[in-house]
Scaffold this motif. Structure first.
Motif, PDB file in Angstrom:
ATOM      1  N   TYR A  27     -17.033   5.639 -22.014  1.00 33.84           N
ATOM      2  CA  TYR A  27     -17.677   5.683 -20.768  1.00 33.84           C
ATOM      3  C   TYR A  27     -19.209   6.090 -20.466  1.00 33.84           C
ATOM      4  CZ  TYR A  27     -17.581   5.060 -15.561  1.00 33.84           C
ATOM      5  OH  TYR A  27     -18.063   4.566 -14.110  1.00 33.84           O
ATOM      6  N   ARG A  62     -20.068   3.078 -10.788  1.00 35.18           N
ATOM      7  CA  ARG A  62     -20.556   4.671 -10.365  1.00 35.18           C
ATOM      8  C   ARG A  62     -21.054   4.572  -8.762  1.00 35.18           C
ATOM      9  NH1 ARG A  62     -18.521   9.090 -12.255  1.00 35.18           N
ATOM     10  NH2 ARG A  62     -19.740   9.908 -10.639  1.00 35.18           N
ATOM     11  N   ASP A 111      -8.863  15.616 -15.049  1.00 32.79           N
ATOM     12  CA  ASP A 111      -8.953  14.731 -16.199  1.00 32.79           C
ATOM     13  C   ASP A 111      -8.123  14.968 -17.153  1.00 32.79           C
ATOM     14  OD1 ASP A 111     -11.456  12.234 -16.672  1.00 32.79           O
ATOM     15  OD2 ASP A 111     -10.243  12.787 -18.312  1.00 32.79           O
ATOM     16  N   VAL A 164     -10.685   6.246  -9.558  1.00 31.51           N
ATOM     17  CA  VAL A 164     -12.011   5.549  -9.853  1.00 31.51           C
ATOM     18  C   VAL A 164     -11.996   5.011 -11.174  1.00 31.51           C
ATOM     19  CG1 VAL A 164     -14.246   5.005  -9.398  1.00 31.51           C
ATOM     20  CG2 VAL A 164     -12.850   6.435  -7.249  1.00 31.51           C
TER      21      VAL A 164
HETATM   22  N1  SAM Z   1     -13.764   8.132 -12.323  1.00 33.22           N
HETATM   23  C1  SAM Z   1     -14.959   8.266 -13.131  1.00 33.22           C
HETATM   24  C2  SAM Z   1     -15.837   6.890 -12.750  1.00 33.22           C
HETATM   25  O1  SAM Z   1     -15.140   5.727 -12.136  1.00 33.22           O
HETATM   26  O2  SAM Z   1     -17.069   6.993 -13.071  1.00 33.22           O
HETATM   27  C3  SAM Z   1     -14.482   7.941 -14.563  1.00 33.22           C
HETATM   28  C4  SAM Z   1     -13.987   6.848 -15.028  1.00 33.22           C
HETATM   29  S1  SAM Z   1     -13.566   6.646 -16.900  1.00 33.22           S
HETATM   30  C5  SAM Z   1     -13.753   5.244 -17.073  1.00 33.22           C
HETATM   31  C6  SAM Z   1     -11.879   6.930 -16.755  1.00 33.22           C
HETATM   32  C7  SAM Z   1     -11.531   8.429 -16.836  1.00 33.22           C
HETATM   33  O3  SAM Z   1     -10.111   8.686 -16.803  1.00 33.22           O
HETATM   34  C8  SAM Z   1     -11.648   9.245 -18.063  1.00 33.22           C
HETATM   35  O4  SAM Z   1     -12.483  10.321 -18.169  1.00 33.22           O
HETATM   36  C9  SAM Z   1     -10.473   9.596 -18.767  1.00 33.22           C
HETATM   37  O5  SAM Z   1     -10.337  10.728 -19.647  1.00 33.22           O
HETATM   38  C10 SAM Z   1      -9.650   9.773 -17.671  1.00 33.22           C
HETATM   39  N2  SAM Z   1      -8.019   9.190 -17.677  1.00 33.22           N
HETATM   40  C11 SAM Z   1      -7.499   8.372 -18.302  1.00 33.22           C
HETATM   41  N3  SAM Z   1      -6.244   8.372 -17.919  1.00 33.22           N
HETATM   42  C12 SAM Z   1      -5.719   9.426 -17.643  1.00 33.22           C
HETATM   43  C13 SAM Z   1      -4.711  10.196 -17.221  1.00 33.22           C
HETATM   44  N4  SAM Z   1      -3.592   9.471 -17.137  1.00 33.22           N
HETATM   45  N5  SAM Z   1      -4.764  11.308 -16.450  1.00 33.22           N
HETATM   46  C14 SAM Z   1      -6.183  11.780 -16.075  1.00 33.22           C
HETATM   47  N6  SAM Z   1      -7.260  11.257 -16.525  1.00 33.22           N
HETATM   48  C15 SAM Z   1      -7.077  10.055 -17.012  1.00 33.22           C
END
Ligand code: SAM
Length: 278
Positions: A27, A62, A111, A164
């Protein structure tokens, strides 16, 4: 030592495998960031192969994050946020969006990718009212029991829970609603739940986004708008409801927005919504 301990131990360096792509870093690559490695850039290319505007989808996501945080900080008057799946620092971050409205707003970033903690230290160094922990949505009790979460957030007052760009689309095969319910149950009325998610209304590009996720990361499912609404656990969804990001203006729900069919196909891949706990 756990990764969470690293928050208070400046010498702690989390280990991560750079030979496999992770969604946080893929991402970041799609957003044009620098916190990614070769395998992540290959993953980003897979997304771009199926969805040439995947980078714009990430940017629009974002922007939706900022719209949602502004709504919660200004209209709902929330001053504390639990941002789960926060991703790598970028511009602008949740605490920056919230503190534009309320300078004393607090944010806990969560995260499950340790690289987020490693890079999040830069945030910690500059801002007393934010912290970042390594924890997993699938273990909500650990999030709630985390010492930094307890120190930073006052659970006797409303909190904005943010899922998100993470929530269900990386966990379709599991029981995401139960984890979210555990977190919401710990929060008082007036708390909000903010979700953006991949949607399936039968369009090929939506399927392409799913295909890219499955091919590069092994997850990233799409789902119907009705299923996305179910993720709000029956709470009241604020206006304009769950909608495509380009049509979603929670601070101005009566704004004139483009017709769904007037959107570019890539703008019909993600939807957003916010619900309030009564
Ligand atoms: N929230 C931000 C945004 O929308 O710009 C980042 C989104 S990014 C696509 C998804 C994030 O969720 C990643 O950093 C990933 O490591 C985290 N993630 C995925 N599964 C997760 C989990 N089970 N618990 C915590 N974080 C998680």
């Amino acid at each position: 030592m756990t990764a969470t301990d690293g928050v208070t131990d400046p010498g702690y360096v989390p280990e991560f495998d750079i030979s496999q792509p992770t969604i946080a870093r893929v991402y970041d690559a799609l957003l044009g960031g620098k916190d990614n490695f070769e395998a992540d850039r290959v993953g980003a290319q897979t997304y771009l192969k199926y969805v040439p505007d995947a980078g714009r989808c990430a940017q629009e996501n974002r922007q939706a994050l900022i719209k949602g945080v502004h709504y919660m900080a200004r209209k709902a008057r929330l001053d504390q946020f639990l941002d789960v799946g926060s991703g790598l620092p970028t511009s602008k971050n949740t605490h920056e969006a919230a503190q534009e409205i309320n300078p004393s707003a607090r944010v806990v970033y969560v995260d499950n990718d340790p690289i987020v903690l490693a890079h999040g230290r830069a945030l910690l160094a500059t801002n007393e009212s934010t912290t970042v922990i390594t924890a997993d949505l699938r273990e909500p009790d650990k999030i709630l029991g985390n010492a930094d979460v307890k120190r930073m957030l006052d659970f006797t007052r409303p909190i904005g829970l943010m899922l998100v760009g993470l929530h269900m689309h990386f966990h379709d095969d599991e029981q995401p609603d139960e984890w979210v319910r555990t977190l919401m149950d710990a929060m008082v009325p007036g708390s909000h739940l903010f979700i953006t998610d991949f949607v399936d209304t039968g369009e090929p590009l939506q399927k392409g986004m799913e295909q890219a996720g499955l091919e590069s990361l092994g997850n990233g499912w799409i789902r119907s708008p009705e299923r996305i609404e179910e993720h709000f656990l029956g709470m009241e969804i604020i206006k304009p409801g769950v909608d495509f990001l380009a049509r979603w203006f929670p601070e101005n729900p009566t704004a004139e927005v483009p017709d769904k069919q007037a959107l570019e196909p890539w703008q019909r891949i993600l939807m957003a919504g916010i619900a309030v706990k009564k």
